[in-house]
Design an enzyme around this catalytic site. Structure first.
Site: not given
Ligand code: PLP
Length: 390
Positions: A202, A204, A328
């Protein structure tokens, strides 16, 4: 450039675009706007640049330029690897093996394939986050068509035994994919020495632009396209090319390759300094991930008795950017599925912070973090109902 006050230690989330890369991309937003599929000169000059970027990316991982397909992101490359291999090879078998700690782009692709009738085994990891290679050996079936194991984990940095897995799979007629998004540019990857069929990158994460990725597909690999259209990228990923993105990824790969050793040294030194400094100043904490076999610059620490989210927000107020695996999900009280897979106690899972150091960070910045953090942890622990104040 990052403004003076910000200390950016979230380089596993994304990195700032390298100034040299910005300069390389600019002409492709100005005069060099031809469509690389056009036969005229304006198109062909751009096509040449794409071919050059393909070579730059291939050189970073020891591949041939003909084996690189540009995609719209690392996520898309991971989707293409799993779904493209599954689709093309479904007559050979319907079983895929991956791990419990993959990035969501792998896990959710695997889950979708399950709804299409594929069977998926999710391998366990040990307390350091290393995949269980014996379990992998036991789970291989005649119907297994693909194994996908990430090169290094984005959350706690553990590097996986990719060479051994590749050796084990040799000659078995099972494709081996690895998501190297977090590993590329931070550890040496040489595909000439590794038995890997597909590898994801990737832009970035290595100081290139966002929205550009690549999939290495070893010559002879049978894969279906997931995006159909005008036949670009060898008919595996149609769509007019994201030329500035591709040029940026190519340059990012070139710089990463050129500076690999010095970058590793820089990230290792700052990572060790940060880890040592924090452990010296603050009690009741653990390092998550493998103590040594980890991505340089990744320091993931759980602070007992406090919430990672609170630490992150208080550091943010001081201009220090980090991330937490403690949030969470709406369906579960378990914060990070990666730390959960490693068998961490809930009290540690809730207090995890990932510091991910990058090329542009300095020793002074690390000193500031080491100075700032103890006061924050002290304040939060004083408020914590589960902290024993005696
Ligand atoms: N794989 C890993 C291990 C990652 O860390 C990420 C991004 O966080 C991705 C894949 C996805 O890459 P992209 O952001 O280019 O879609």
């Amino acid at each position: 450039m990052t403004d003076k006050k910000t200390i950016y230690l979230d380089n596993s989330a994304t990195t700032q675009v390298h100034p040299e890369i910005k300069d390389t991309i600019l002409p492709y937003l100005e005069d060099l706007y031809g469509n690389p599929s056009s036969i005229h000169a304006k198109g062909q000059e751009v096509k040449k640049t794409i071919d050059n970027a393909r070579k730059q990316v291939a050189d970073l991982i020891g591949a041939k330029e003909t084996e690189i397909i540009f995609t719209g992101s690392g996520t898309e490359a991971n989707n293409l690897a799993l779904k493209g291999i599954a689709s093309k090879n479904k007559n050979k078998g319907n079983h895929i093996i991956t791990t419990r700690i993959e990035h969501k782009s792998i896990l959710n692709s695997a889950r979708w394939l399950e709804t299409e009738g594929f069977k998926v085994t999710y391998l366990n990891v040990d307390e350091n986050g290393t995949v269980d290679i014996n379990q992998l050996k036991e789970e291989i079936r005649p119907e297994t068509i693909l194994v996908s194991v990430m090169f290094a984990n984005n959350e706690m940095g553990t590097i996986q035994p990719i060479k051994e897995i590749g050796e084990f799979l040799k000659g078995k007629g099972i494709y081996f994919h690895t998501d190297a998004v977090q590993a590329a540019g931070k550890i040496k990857i040489n595909l000439k020495e590794l038995n890997i069929d597909l590898l994801t990158l990737s832009g970035h994460k290595i100081h290139g632009p966002k929205g550009i990725g690549a999939l290495y597909i070893r010559k002879g690999t049978e894969i279906d396209p997931m995006i159909h259209g005008g036949g670009q990228e060898k008919n595996i990923r149609s769509g007019t090319e994201n030329v500035p993105g591709i040029v940026g990824l190519g340059k990012a790969a070139e710089i990463a390759n050129k500076n690999l050793e010095s970058n590793i040294e820089h990230l290792t030194n700052l990572g060790k300094k940060l880890e040592k400094g924090i452990f010296k100043e603050i009690p009741d904490l653990i390092l998550n991930g493998h103590p040594d076999n980890r991505i340089p610059g990744n320091v993931n620490i759980s602070f007992k008795y406090v919430e990672g989210e609170s630490i992150m927000l208080m550091l943010d107020c001081e201009g220090i950017c980090v991330s937490t695996g403690s949030a969470c999900t709406s369906k579960s009280l378990k914060p990070s599925y990666v730390l959960d897979a490693m068998g961490k106690e809930i009290v540690f899972m809730h207090g995890s912070i990932r510091f991910s150091i990058g090329t542009f960070n300095t020793e002074e910045e690390i000193d500031t973090v080491i100075k700032t953090l103890p006061t924050i942890i002290k304040k939060l622990r004083a408020l914590s109902p589960i902290y024993n104040k005696d």
